[in-house]
Structures are given as C-alpha cells and as structure tokens.
Design a protein around this motif. Structure first.
Motif, short mmCIF file in Angstrom:
data_model
loop_
_atom_site.label_atom_id
_atom_site.label_comp_id
_atom_site.label_asym_id
_atom_site.label_seq_id
_atom_site.Cartn_x
_atom_site.Cartn_y
_atom_site.Cartn_z
N GLY A 13 44.58 38.31 41.58
CA GLY A 13 44.97 39.13 40.43
C GLY A 13 44.63 38.45 39.11
N GLU A 14 44.89 37.15 39.03
CA GLU A 14 44.55 36.40 37.82
C GLU A 14 43.04 36.41 37.59
N ILE A 15 42.28 36.27 38.66
CA ILE A 15 40.82 36.27 38.55
C ILE A 15 40.32 37.63 38.07
N LYS A 16 40.87 38.71 38.61
CA LYS A 16 40.46 40.05 38.19
C LYS A 16 40.75 40.29 36.72
N VAL A 17 41.92 39.89 36.25
CA VAL A 17 42.29 40.05 34.84
C VAL A 17 41.31 39.26 33.96
N GLU A 18 41.03 38.03 34.35
CA GLU A 18 40.12 37.20 33.56
C GLU A 18 38.69 37.73 33.60
N LEU A 19 38.28 38.27 34.73
CA LEU A 19 36.94 38.87 34.83
C LEU A 19 36.81 40.03 33.84
N ASP A 20 37.81 40.89 33.79
CA ASP A 20 37.79 42.01 32.85
C ASP A 20 37.74 41.52 31.41
N ARG A 21 38.57 40.52 31.09
CA ARG A 21 38.61 39.98 29.74
C ARG A 21 37.27 39.36 29.36
N ALA A 22 36.69 38.58 30.27
CA ALA A 22 35.43 37.90 30.00
C ALA A 22 34.29 38.89 29.80
N ARG A 23 34.29 39.95 30.58
CA ARG A 23 33.22 40.96 30.44
C ARG A 23 33.30 41.67 29.09
N ILE A 24 34.51 41.85 28.58
CA ILE A 24 34.66 42.47 27.26
C ILE A 24 34.26 41.49 26.17
N LYS A 25 34.72 40.25 26.29
CA LYS A 25 34.46 39.24 25.26
C LYS A 25 32.99 38.80 25.27
N PHE A 26 32.41 38.68 26.46
CA PHE A 26 31.02 38.22 26.61
C PHE A 26 30.27 39.21 27.50
N ALA A 63 35.79 30.72 39.24
CA ALA A 63 35.69 31.89 40.12
C ALA A 63 35.10 33.08 39.37
N VAL A 64 35.54 33.29 38.15
CA VAL A 64 35.05 34.41 37.35
C VAL A 64 33.56 34.26 37.07
N MET A 65 33.13 33.07 36.70
CA MET A 65 31.71 32.90 36.39
C MET A 65 30.86 33.01 37.65
N ALA A 66 31.35 32.55 38.78
CA ALA A 66 30.62 32.72 40.03
C ALA A 66 30.47 34.21 40.35
N MET A 67 31.53 34.97 40.12
CA MET A 67 31.48 36.41 40.34
C MET A 67 30.48 37.06 39.39
N ARG A 68 30.45 36.62 38.15
CA ARG A 68 29.55 37.23 37.17
C ARG A 68 28.09 36.94 37.50
N VAL A 69 27.80 35.77 38.05
CA VAL A 69 26.43 35.48 38.46
C VAL A 69 25.98 36.55 39.46
#
Length: 90
Positions: A13-26, A63-69
């Motif tokens: 859940g923390e990873i999903k929230v951060e993934l959403d935030r990171a995609r908006i910010k970057f 984890a978020v950056m690995a997912m974004r790759v």
C-alpha cells in the motif's frame, strides 16, 4: 501467517501511494534507471546510518523506481535498446 501477510499488504500500500505521488511529481519516462540507482545508494546509506523508519522509506523509493523502469520505461535507453533489437521497456 496473517500478521506477515498484513505487513506485506501495508508495505505494498505504501509503495502504491508513493508510485502515484512520484508519477504526478515526475511524469514521463525520464532517467528512471538512473533514479533507481540513486535510490539504491540512498537505501544502502540509510541501512548503515539511519533509523529503521528511514530505511523503510528508502526501500519504498527503490521499489517505486524499479516499478517505474518496467511500467513507465526510460527514454534515455530507448535508442540503445532499439539498436540492439530489444523491445521498449514500457
């Protein structure tokens, strides 16, 4: 076992929230691979020098950056992959 599953669910859940935030910010497919490498370095540093709360935050970032790759790709390697006959990352 349910305690272990709930710990994993919380972390995911923390990873999903951060993934959403990171995609908006970057947004976009910029240098995600380099950002992943930076995050791995920050995780290593935190592991040796910081409280566990900070280690967890850095692990989420990795984890978020690995997912974004995988999900968003990385424009900086698009031509290289193409020239090697490889498919795009995203």
């Amino acid at each position: 076992m349910s305690d272990r599953k709930s710990e994993v669910d919380v972390l995911v859940g923390e990873i999903k929230v951060e993934l959403d935030r990171a995609r908006i910010k970057f947004p976009g497919d910029n240098v995600t691979m380099l950002a992943l490498m930076e995050e791995v370095g920050e995780l290593a540093k935190a592991t040796f020098e910081e409280p566990s709360e900070n280690v967890r935050k850095e692990a989420v970032q990795v984890a978020v950056m690995a997912m974004r790759v995988v999900l968003d790709g990385d424009a900086t390697v698009r031509d290289w992959r193409h020239n090697k006959g490889l498919d795009p990352l995203a």
